[in-house]
Enzyme design. Structure first.
Site, PDB file in Angstrom:
ATOM      1  N   LYS A 116      12.795  23.645  73.941  1.00 48.15           N
ATOM      2  CA  LYS A 116      13.157  22.359  74.530  1.00 48.15           C
ATOM      3  C   LYS A 116      14.368  22.456  75.456  1.00 48.15           C
ATOM      4  O   LYS A 116      14.443  21.744  76.453  1.00 48.15           O
ATOM      5  CB  LYS A 116      13.445  21.346  73.414  1.00 48.15           C
ATOM      6  CG  LYS A 116      12.211  20.893  72.640  1.00 48.15           C
ATOM      7  CD  LYS A 116      12.585  19.745  71.707  1.00 48.15           C
ATOM      8  CE  LYS A 116      11.656  19.622  70.523  1.00 48.15           C
ATOM      9  NZ  LYS A 116      10.331  19.092  70.806  1.00 48.15           N
ATOM     10  N   GLU A 200      20.769  14.653  72.133  1.00 43.14           N
ATOM     11  CA  GLU A 200      20.329  13.722  73.163  1.00 43.14           C
ATOM     12  C   GLU A 200      20.796  12.325  72.834  1.00 43.14           C
ATOM     13  O   GLU A 200      20.966  11.971  71.665  1.00 43.14           O
ATOM     14  CB  GLU A 200      18.793  13.635  73.156  1.00 43.14           C
ATOM     15  CG  GLU A 200      18.089  14.689  73.903  1.00 43.14           C
ATOM     16  CD  GLU A 200      16.580  14.496  73.838  1.00 43.14           C
ATOM     17  OE1 GLU A 200      15.912  15.389  74.327  1.00 43.14           O
ATOM     18  OE2 GLU A 200      16.091  13.474  73.304  1.00 43.14           O
ATOM     19  N   HIS A 235       7.995  10.373  63.506  1.00 38.37           N
ATOM     20  CA  HIS A 235       7.843  11.073  64.776  1.00 38.37           C
ATOM     21  C   HIS A 235       6.472  11.724  64.929  1.00 38.37           C
ATOM     22  O   HIS A 235       6.306  12.652  65.705  1.00 38.37           O
ATOM     23  CB  HIS A 235       8.946  12.126  64.971  1.00 38.37           C
ATOM     24  CG  HIS A 235      10.324  11.548  64.824  1.00 38.37           C
ATOM     25  ND1 HIS A 235      10.777  10.529  65.603  1.00 38.37           N
ATOM     26  CD2 HIS A 235      11.328  11.845  63.975  1.00 38.37           C
ATOM     27  CE1 HIS A 235      12.012  10.219  65.248  1.00 38.37           C
ATOM     28  NE2 HIS A 235      12.364  10.997  64.249  1.00 38.37           N
ATOM     29  N   ARG A 297      -1.288  22.518  76.380  1.00 39.75           N
ATOM     30  CA  ARG A 297      -2.609  22.633  75.749  1.00 39.75           C
ATOM     31  C   ARG A 297      -3.315  21.287  75.833  1.00 39.75           C
ATOM     32  O   ARG A 297      -2.751  20.321  76.329  1.00 39.75           O
ATOM     33  CB  ARG A 297      -2.430  22.994  74.276  1.00 39.75           C
ATOM     34  CG  ARG A 297      -1.458  22.028  73.609  1.00 39.75           C
ATOM     35  CD  ARG A 297      -1.484  22.072  72.104  1.00 39.75           C
ATOM     36  NE  ARG A 297      -0.308  21.442  71.534  1.00 39.75           N
ATOM     37  CZ  ARG A 297      -0.145  20.150  71.333  1.00 39.75           C
ATOM     38  NH1 ARG A 297      -1.091  19.303  71.687  1.00 39.75           N
ATOM     39  NH2 ARG A 297       0.968  19.658  70.801  1.00 39.75           N
TER      40      ARG A 297
END
Ligand code: ADP
Length: 650
Positions: A116, A200, A235, A297
């Protein structure tokens, strides 16, 4: 086009890929683990090859085994599906080295998007908006805490190697940062072998909006519109739809542009998804969305995009992998109507979404919606893989109509055996706020009533008990209808007792493995069964299997057993904490190791007996000692499997 494909996956996605491959005239080659010998995907392919034992690490994740099967069977390409090896750059490289086409992006693109922090840095450079935050190398706790303070709370700590919501913690206050960091790092280390995190800004009222992109090997890239996957639990996506409620043409074009830029920046080819987090506090707004990550994908939720575009994304994947150009330009991409997908799982929302294993003793899907599944009636949901039963996709002219269609389809779905999330899914489809399009990723957490009750369902239990009674009377040759006068006592050990007036008998039963009591009152119109004061549910269905009655009532299952028939889930532990086999069978899985600390109710092992899987759970907290069996081993009824020592015992 290719003449043959090896599908390096299982379950619904293997079946889905095989369907398109067959239509395109390919020979389909399946691989399977020992647990999947009888799986649907094995039967739906032209040939199938065993690649190892049940655990994925010994079968579906073994690169060399899969390449070897591809070579031997002469597969021209390998489709990885999603999960397993689909985002593994080494696997993609191994395919190339073996002269087999990998149906997916180049290994370099998988690597570029794999972590990430690196992906974010790359996107920033390419001019794609990213969530404000810190994604640098320094990992010193004091420094990270300072960064969190500068970003401003709430913040989100994320594992750089993360996926599936693991290693992710929301922090609301400075004082809570240290503990959250520690637990995020521990989880990241355990799950990914990489403890590094990034920090974040936590976006307010977050909406998960993702763009489906496609790129070919001739330098063309387009997007196929967005999907809204904001209905999540922990999530993880629960319901997905396309298009996103409240999306404007301008915003779609801007987000699509950003997504295409992201794909081009990493030299992408094939199908990919660029995920954005959007600030939904004032509806979707220009400038209010940021890049989260790119999945290199096919996504689980690709069918909603197929519905609104009328395209077959798996066909596009094959064509692009074969070197063809994108069949459409951006302006030609259709968008008609509205599609909603529900992820139908064998899990128990009322108990923390615990996966629920076992044989699907009944499974019926409704018509009128698309159903992508890899199981059928009689299949087992095993503890080894993702417990998804099916994806159900409704498509209609409007969002309202699509949600109505999906809700009705869910109501008409029958799944008996493992517990499922059916009731949650249909409640979600009918939740007024969701219907109105005002929701964000916290919706399910804010509405715990949607998860259903963990309290026994009296009406369902009463129906089950009434069926047991009928069965028993049928067995001894009496009819319920004419039994009003002098009924026999079906459970001799529990003779009826008298209350003033009517004759009332207490009938001990096991409700989901827990002892309970049904009451049978004999009046003029025959026996009336109640449990906790409730009469049998009129709107439920009952299925008999494995000496039990499975009652399905408003999407929730209650299993009712006569007491003396025994149960897989109780009576396997006696007072000394010994865990014994409830019946003759095979140990399918050991879920603990010697020395592990366990909680009351924690699953210890799974035993297969009479084609049913029985999870053995700890009856008290303690420490595991003296494991006496191994997976695969046959055990006799009453055999000791392990002991749970109370804390403090030697
Ligand atoms: P993973 O790869 O573990 O699935 P993602 O980065 O894709 O993690 O995030 C998963 C989910 O977490 C998102 O769909 C969203 O619900 C939530 N999320 C991620 N980043 C943020 C953020 N900055 N603010 C609010 N929610 C977020």
């Amino acid at each position: 086009m290719f003449a043959s494909v090896l599908i390096a996956n299982r379950g619904e996605i293997a079946c889905r890929i095989a369907r398109t491959a067959k239509r395109l005239g390919m020979r389909t080659i399946a691989v399977y683990s020992e647990a999947d010998r009888d799986a649907l995907h094995v039967r739906q392919c032209d040939e199938a090859h065993l690649i190892g034992p049940a655990p994925a690490a010994e079968s579906y994740l073994v690169v060399e085994r899969i390449i070897e099967v591809a070579r031997k069977s002469g597969a021209q390409c390998i489709h990885p599906g999603y999960g397993f090896l689909s985002e593994n750059a080494e696997f993609a490289e191994a395919c190339v080295a073996a002269g087999i086409v990998f149906v997916g992006p180049p290994p370099s693109a998988i690597r570029a998007m794999g972590l990430k922090d690196r992906a974010k840095a790359l996107m920033q450079k390419a001019g794609v908006p990213v969530v404000p935050g810190y994604h640098g190398e320094l990992q010193e706790p004091g420094f990270l805490k300072q960064k969190a303070y500068e970003i401003g709370y709430p913040v989100l700590i994320k594992a750089v190697a993360g996926g599936g919501g693991k290693g992710m913690r929301r922090v609301d206050r400075h004082a809570e940062f240290d503990a959250a960091l520690e637990s995020a790092q521990r989880e990241a280390k355990n799950s990914f072998g990489d403890a590094r995190v990034l920090i974040e800004k936590y976006v307010a009222a977050p909406r998960h909006i993702e763009m489906q992109v496609f790129a070919d090997s001739h330098g063309n890239a387009i997007h196929l519109n967005e999907r809204d996957c904001s209905l999540q639990r922990r999530h993880q996506k629960v319901i997905e739809e396309a298009p996103a409620p409240g999306m404007s043409l301008e915003l779609r074009a801007a987000m699509g542009d950003a997504a295409v830029k992201a794909a081009l920046a990493v030299g992408y080819t094939g199908a990919g998804t660029v995920e954005f987090i959007a600030d939904g506090s004032n509806g979707l707004q220009p400038g209010g969305y940021w890049f989260m990550e790119m999945n290199t994908r096919l996504q689980v939720e690709h069918p909603v995009t197929e519905a609104i575009t009328g395209l077959d994304l798996v066909e596009w994947q094959f064509r692009i992998a074969a070197g063809e150009k994108l069949p459409l330009t951006q302006a030609q991409v259709p968008l008609d109507g509205h599609a909603v997908e529900a992820r139908f799982y064998a899990e128990d929302p009322a108990r923390g979404f615990l996966p629920s294993t076992g044989t699907l003793v009944a499974l019926q899907f409704p018509d009128g919606v698309r159903v992508d599944t890899g199981v059928e009636q009689g299949s087992a949901i095993s503890p080894y893989y993702d417990p998804m039963i099916a994806k159900m996709i409704a498509y209609a002219a409007t969002r309202e109509a699509a949600l109505e269609q999906l809700a009705s389809a869910l109501d008409r779905t029958v799944a008996v055996g493992p517990r499922t999330n059916l009731a949650l899914l249909s409640s979600l489809c009918r939740a007024p706020e969701f219907r109105a399009g005002t929701f964000d990723t916290g919706f399910i957490d804010r509405n715990p009533a949607l998860l259903g009750s963990a309290e026994p369902d009296g009406a369902a239990a009463a129906l089950g008990a009434a069926r047991l009674l009928e069965q028993e009377w049928a067995r001894i040759g009496r009819s319920v209808n004419r039994a009003a006068d002098e009924p026999p006592s079906p459970w001799d050990a529990t003779d009826g007792f008298q209350l003033s007036g009517a004759r009332v008998m207490a009938l001990p039963v096991l409700l989901d493995g827990e002892p309970a009591e049904a009451r049978v009152a004999y009046g003029r119109n025959g026996p009336a069964v109640t449990v906790a004061g409730e009469a049998p549910a009129a709107d439920a269905m009952a299925v008999e299997a494995d000496q039990a009655i499975y009652v399905l009532h408003r999407g929730r299952q209650t299993v009712v057993r006569p007491v003396q028939a025994g149960s897989g889930d109780v009576d396997h532990a006696d007072g000394d904490g010994q865990i014994k086999a409830p019946m003759h069978g095979k140990v399918l899985a050991l879920l603990v190791a010697d020395g592990d600390r366990v909680e009351k109710g924690q699953r210890l092992a799974v035993i297969e007996a009479m084609k049913m899987e029985h999870a053995l759970t700890a009856r008290r907290p303690g420490r595991v000692a003296g494991i006496a069996v191994a997976p695969g081993q046959q055990v006799a009824e009453g055999a000791r499997l392990m002991t749970i020592e109370a804390e403090g015992e030697a």
